[in-house]
Design a protein around this motif. Structure first.
Motif, PDB file in Angstrom:
ATOM      1  N   THR A   2       7.562  43.325  13.117  1.00 48.23           N
ATOM      2  CA  THR A   2       7.617  44.166  11.930  1.00 48.23           C
ATOM      3  C   THR A   2       7.565  43.304  10.682  1.00 48.23           C
ATOM      4  O   THR A   2       7.828  42.104  10.725  1.00 48.23           O
ATOM      5  CB  THR A   2       8.901  45.015  11.900  1.00 48.23           C
ATOM      6  N   GLY A   3       7.235  43.939   9.566  1.00 53.31           N
ATOM      7  CA  GLY A   3       7.172  43.231   8.302  1.00 53.31           C
ATOM      8  C   GLY A   3       6.979  44.188   7.150  1.00 53.31           C
ATOM      9  O   GLY A   3       7.000  45.415   7.323  1.00 53.31           O
ATOM     10  N   GLU A  32       9.325  39.113   9.236  1.00 50.00           N
ATOM     11  CA  GLU A  32      10.765  38.923   9.072  1.00 50.00           C
ATOM     12  C   GLU A  32      11.152  37.471   8.801  1.00 50.00           C
ATOM     13  O   GLU A  32      12.118  37.200   8.096  1.00 50.00           O
ATOM     14  CB  GLU A  32      11.499  39.442  10.311  1.00 50.00           C
ATOM     15  N   ASP A  33      10.379  36.517   9.357  1.00 50.70           N
ATOM     16  CA  ASP A  33      10.696  35.099   9.169  1.00 50.70           C
ATOM     17  C   ASP A  33      10.060  34.504   7.915  1.00 50.70           C
ATOM     18  O   ASP A  33      10.152  33.311   7.670  1.00 50.70           O
ATOM     19  CB  ASP A  33      10.288  34.288  10.401  1.00 50.70           C
TER      20      ASP A  33
END
Length: 72
Positions: A2-3, A32-33
Motif C-alpha cells: 500500500t501507499g 510505506e517505507d
C-alpha cells in the motif's frame, strides 16, 4: 503493498503498444517505507494524497486501485 499517491497523470495519447488502453492513469506512489514507484491505476481514478493498494503486476508494471479505507 500500500501507499499514497504522490502525483498522477491521465494519458490520452499513448504509444501504439498502449493505444487501446487510453485514457489511463499513471501514478507515482510513495510506499510505506518512503520508496516511490511508478504504476498504473486499475479502476477508479485517484487524486494526490489518496491511499492505494497494489492489486496486480503485468509485464513488470504494478497496477494499483484506490484503497477501501481512506484517511481524509
Amino acid at each position: 503493498m500500500t501507499g499514497t499517491v504522490y502525483t498522477e497523470a491521465v494519458v490520452h495519447l499513448a504509444p501504439d503498444a498502449f493505444a487501446k488502453d487510453v485514457p489511463y492513469q499513471v501514478v507515482i506512489v510513495t510506499l510505506e517505507d518512503g520508496t516511490r514507484i511508478t504504476g498504473r491505476m486499475a479502476g477508479d481514478r485517484v487524486s494526490i494524497g489518496d491511499l492505494v493498494e497494489r492489486v496486480a503486476v503485468r509485464d513488470e508494471v504494478p497496477f494499483f486501485q484506490k484503497a477501501a479505507f481512506q484517511l481524509k
